[in-house]
Structure formats: structure tokens, C-alpha cells
Design an enzyme around this catalytic site. Sequence first.
Site, PDB file in Angstrom:
ATOM      1  CE  LYS A 168      -3.252   2.973   1.552  1.00 38.09           C
ATOM      2  NZ  LYS A 168      -4.142   3.658   0.644  1.00 38.09           N
TER       3      LYS A 168
HETATM    4  N1  NAP Z   1     -10.030   8.508   2.933  1.00 36.55           N
HETATM    5  C1  NAP Z   1      -9.326   7.815   2.050  1.00 36.55           C
HETATM    6  O1  NAP Z   1      -9.273   8.157   0.858  1.00 36.55           O
HETATM    7  C2  NAP Z   1      -8.584   6.562   2.475  1.00 36.55           C
HETATM    8  C3  NAP Z   1      -8.190   5.663   1.493  1.00 36.55           C
HETATM    9  C4  NAP Z   1      -7.531   4.491   1.862  1.00 36.55           C
HETATM   10  C5  NAP Z   1      -7.244   4.264   3.209  1.00 36.55           C
HETATM   11  N2  NAP Z   1      -7.609   5.174   4.148  1.00 36.55           N
HETATM   12  C6  NAP Z   1      -7.285   4.858   5.565  1.00 36.55           C
HETATM   13  O2  NAP Z   1      -8.438   4.239   6.150  1.00 36.55           O
HETATM   14  C7  NAP Z   1      -8.578   4.618   7.514  1.00 36.55           C
HETATM   15  C8  NAP Z   1      -9.922   5.313   7.717  1.00 36.55           C
HETATM   16  O3  NAP Z   1      -9.961   6.440   6.867  1.00 36.55           O
HETATM   17  P1  NAP Z   1     -11.232   7.408   6.773  1.00 36.55           P
HETATM   18  O4  NAP Z   1     -10.964   8.310   5.629  1.00 36.55           O
HETATM   19  O5  NAP Z   1     -12.497   6.616   6.815  1.00 36.55           O
HETATM   20  O6  NAP Z   1     -11.064   8.225   8.150  1.00 36.55           O
HETATM   21  P2  NAP Z   1     -12.155   9.029   9.000  1.00 36.55           P
HETATM   22  O7  NAP Z   1     -13.295   9.475   8.149  1.00 36.55           O
HETATM   23  O8  NAP Z   1     -11.384  10.030   9.780  1.00 36.55           O
HETATM   24  O9  NAP Z   1     -12.731   7.897   9.994  1.00 36.55           O
HETATM   25  C9  NAP Z   1     -11.957   7.437  11.055  1.00 36.55           C
HETATM   26  C10 NAP Z   1     -12.750   6.459  11.893  1.00 36.55           C
HETATM   27  O10 NAP Z   1     -11.974   6.169  13.078  1.00 36.55           O
HETATM   28  C11 NAP Z   1     -12.792   6.452  14.229  1.00 36.55           C
HETATM   29  N3  NAP Z   1     -11.941   6.858  15.335  1.00 36.55           N
HETATM   30  C12 NAP Z   1     -10.970   7.810  15.341  1.00 36.55           C
HETATM   31  N4  NAP Z   1     -10.385   7.871  16.558  1.00 36.55           N
HETATM   32  C13 NAP Z   1     -11.012   6.958  17.333  1.00 36.55           C
HETATM   33  C14 NAP Z   1     -10.844   6.520  18.690  1.00 36.55           C
HETATM   34  N5  NAP Z   1      -9.918   7.053  19.479  1.00 36.55           N
HETATM   35  N6  NAP Z   1     -11.651   5.533  19.136  1.00 36.55           N
HETATM   36  C15 NAP Z   1     -12.577   4.964  18.350  1.00 36.55           C
HETATM   37  N7  NAP Z   1     -12.786   5.315  17.051  1.00 36.55           N
HETATM   38  C16 NAP Z   1     -11.999   6.306  16.567  1.00 36.55           C
HETATM   39  C17 NAP Z   1     -13.741   7.533  13.773  1.00 36.55           C
HETATM   40  O11 NAP Z   1     -14.842   7.607  14.638  1.00 36.55           O
HETATM   41  P3  NAP Z   1     -15.757   8.934  14.691  1.00 36.55           P
HETATM   42  O12 NAP Z   1     -16.771   8.786  13.604  1.00 36.55           O
HETATM   43  O13 NAP Z   1     -16.324   8.923  16.063  1.00 36.55           O
HETATM   44  O14 NAP Z   1     -14.815  10.119  14.477  1.00 36.55           O
HETATM   45  C18 NAP Z   1     -14.093   6.999  12.377  1.00 36.55           C
HETATM   46  O15 NAP Z   1     -15.003   5.938  12.453  1.00 36.55           O
HETATM   47  C19 NAP Z   1      -7.358   5.497   7.826  1.00 36.55           C
HETATM   48  O16 NAP Z   1      -6.331   4.685   8.334  1.00 36.55           O
HETATM   49  C20 NAP Z   1      -6.966   6.050   6.448  1.00 36.55           C
HETATM   50  O17 NAP Z   1      -5.579   6.383   6.390  1.00 36.55           O
HETATM   51  C21 NAP Z   1      -8.306   6.315   3.814  1.00 36.55           C
END
Ligand code: NAP
Length: 291
Positions: A168
Site C-alpha cells: 500500500k
Molecule cells: N479517505 C481515504 O481516501 C482513504 C483511502 C484508503 C485508506 N484510508 C485509511 O483508512 C482509515 C480510515 O480512513 P477514513 O478516511 O475513513 O477516516 P475518518 O473518516 O477520519 O474515519 C476514522 C474512523 O476512526 C474512528 N476513530 C478515530 N479515533 C477513534 C478513537 N480514538 N476511538 C474509536 N474510534 C476512533 C472515527 O470515529 P468517529 O466517527 O467517532 O470520528 C471513524 O469511524 C485510515 O487509516 C486512512 O488512512 C483512507
Amino acid sequence: MGFIGLGVMGQPMALNLARAGTHLVVWNRTPARCEPLREAGAEVAGSPAEVFKRARTVILMLADGAAIDSALGRGTPDFGANVAGRTIVHMGTTSPGYSRGLEADVRTAGGGYVEAPVSGSRKPAEAGRLVAMLAGERAAVEAVRPLLRPMCHEAFTCGPVPSALLMKLSVNLFLITMVTGLTEAFHFADRHGLDRAQFLEVLDAGPMASGVSRMKAPKLLARDFAVQAAARDVLMNNQLIADAARASGIASPLLDVCHALFGEAVALGHGQADMVAVLHALEARTAGQAP
Ligand SMILES: NC(=O)c1ccc[n+]([C@@H]2O[C@H](COP(=O)([O-])OP(=O)(O)OC[C@H]3O[C@@H](n4cnc5c(N)ncnc54)[C@H](OP(=O)(O)O)[C@@H]3O)[C@@H](O)[C@H]2O)c1
């Protein structure tokens, strides 16, 4: 199956599973984000522990290692009860070293572990068109692979943990250097007074055109910084790649320049903007005003 973490990526991924008929138990720290899943027929749990009680395989699509540790109760007596006899599927992006440590802890506690990071952002997630990279014990990987089908149109087996996260990061290295290169080329054409729309046409007619250039070049032309992938997240990914390169003594000069530029774009206040906001860092350098 369980699903924890219904953020930008997790929510459409879990919805695709539910709509494909997967029996799902979900949890999210902010409860309101569970509602679309409830409407799609998923059960909403009151805590991560409830998800682990009710599901044998649990997908984690969480922000980072701290979020994962908190959901798993890692470092507390609850951890063993949560993971024993379960398969934990880590689909977010963390450092490879973090994932290796988590695998060791899960297996010591009697659980199975699969690393399954994905390539693709919100739109491919909505369309069920993510690309998954899988690592872990072969039997666990083969058991998890068919479960991912509603979310991922391709899934590649990469070897032992953390090969999938390293794959990745390799793919992201190409994405980051490619978009930064496109942005620098656009800036070069722009500052030479060329017709910027024609620059896009020439690019599009030739062999360098790609899905990425067709998505990002029009944003540069329109100075449209609405977010597809946030500069702040790209900087975080950049950091993970740079750390992995340094840890292995690997030269990554292009990535290192991009890392500096994304740091500058974020320092200039563009962290929430799309990654093409790296244009601001290049413009500041041309103006002799790098932060
Ligand atoms: N966005 C992209 O294009 C993309 C692509 C590939 C991979 N990723 C990876 O996939 C992962 C998720 O990405 P995302 O874009 O979906 O991020 P996001 O929208 O910021 O969502 C993060 C998730 O983690 C939860 N979270 C954060 N801190 C927490 C804690 N202390 N305890 C429990 N839950 C917690 C959040 O809950 P809340 O809803 O309560 O905040 C939410 O469900 C990351 O590792 C990112 O690097 C992202």
C-alpha cells in the site's frame, strides 16, 4: 461479521456489505454514523466489546493505531476476551511496524489476524471498487478474501504481515510523486504564460494521461481545491512511507521532496484542502516565500 469504524471510508464499505446481504454488527464512536447502517439492516452494537461477542470476523476501518488499540482494549484485560477465537481484519492505513506488533499480540491471545489495507478513496468505496492488499497466515487470508468482495473488486495476496501495508505504501509513493509532478508541470506551464487548458489537452492526448491526471489536472486548471484526498492525510501517508524507507535504509529522494512540499502546503493552512493544494507550496517557493 462485525464492522468497527464508520468514517469517510468505513461507512460506504459497511453499507456495501449490508446491501450484499452480509449479516453485520457495527459500532462507531460517534453513534449518529451508525444510522444509515441500521436502515440498511445492520445491527448496531453499544460498544466494540459487543461486536466482538457477536461476530467471529471483525473488520476495523479506523483512523490510526490509537483508535484500533482503544477499540480492541489493547493493553487491558479485555483484549484477550475481545480477540480470542476471532479474526481481526485491519483495513486502515498504519505503519507496517504497528501492524506487525498487533498481529503478534492478537495471535498470542488466540486470535487470527489479517492485514487488508485498500487503495482507492470515498468514490471507489461507494462503488465497491476498492483494491485490497492482503497479508497474514494463508488460511486466515483465504477465509477473509471472499468476505471482502462487496467492497473490493480486486484483492491481492502479498505474503506475511506487513507485506500488504508495504505494498500500500509503495502504491502511495507512486501516487504522491505523480500528483506532485503533475502539479509542478502545471505550475511550470502556467508561469511561462502557456495556455493552461491546452496544457491539459496535450497531456490528455499523450501516453502520460491516466485516471489520476484526468481527475487532478482539471482541478488545477479551475483552482478547485475541494477535497478528494486531503493534503493533511497525504502528509501523514508521506510520513509513513518516509519512516519505512529510513527504517530500511532505502533512498526515496522524490518522496522526500514531496514530503517537504506537503509539509509546506499544510503549514500554509491548506491541510483540509485536496492534495492538489501542493500547488500553493510550489507557488510560495516561486515567490521566494516558502514557510
Ligand atoms: N479517505 C481515504 O481516501 C482513504 C483511502 C484508503 C485508506 N484510508 C485509511 O483508512 C482509515 C480510515 O480512513 P477514513 O478516511 O475513513 O477516516 P475518518 O473518516 O477520519 O474515519 C476514522 C474512523 O476512526 C474512528 N476513530 C478515530 N479515533 C477513534 C478513537 N480514538 N476511538 C474509536 N474510534 C476512533 C472515527 O470515529 P468517529 O466517527 O467517532 O470520528 C471513524 O469511524 C485510515 O487509516 C486512512 O488512512 C483512507
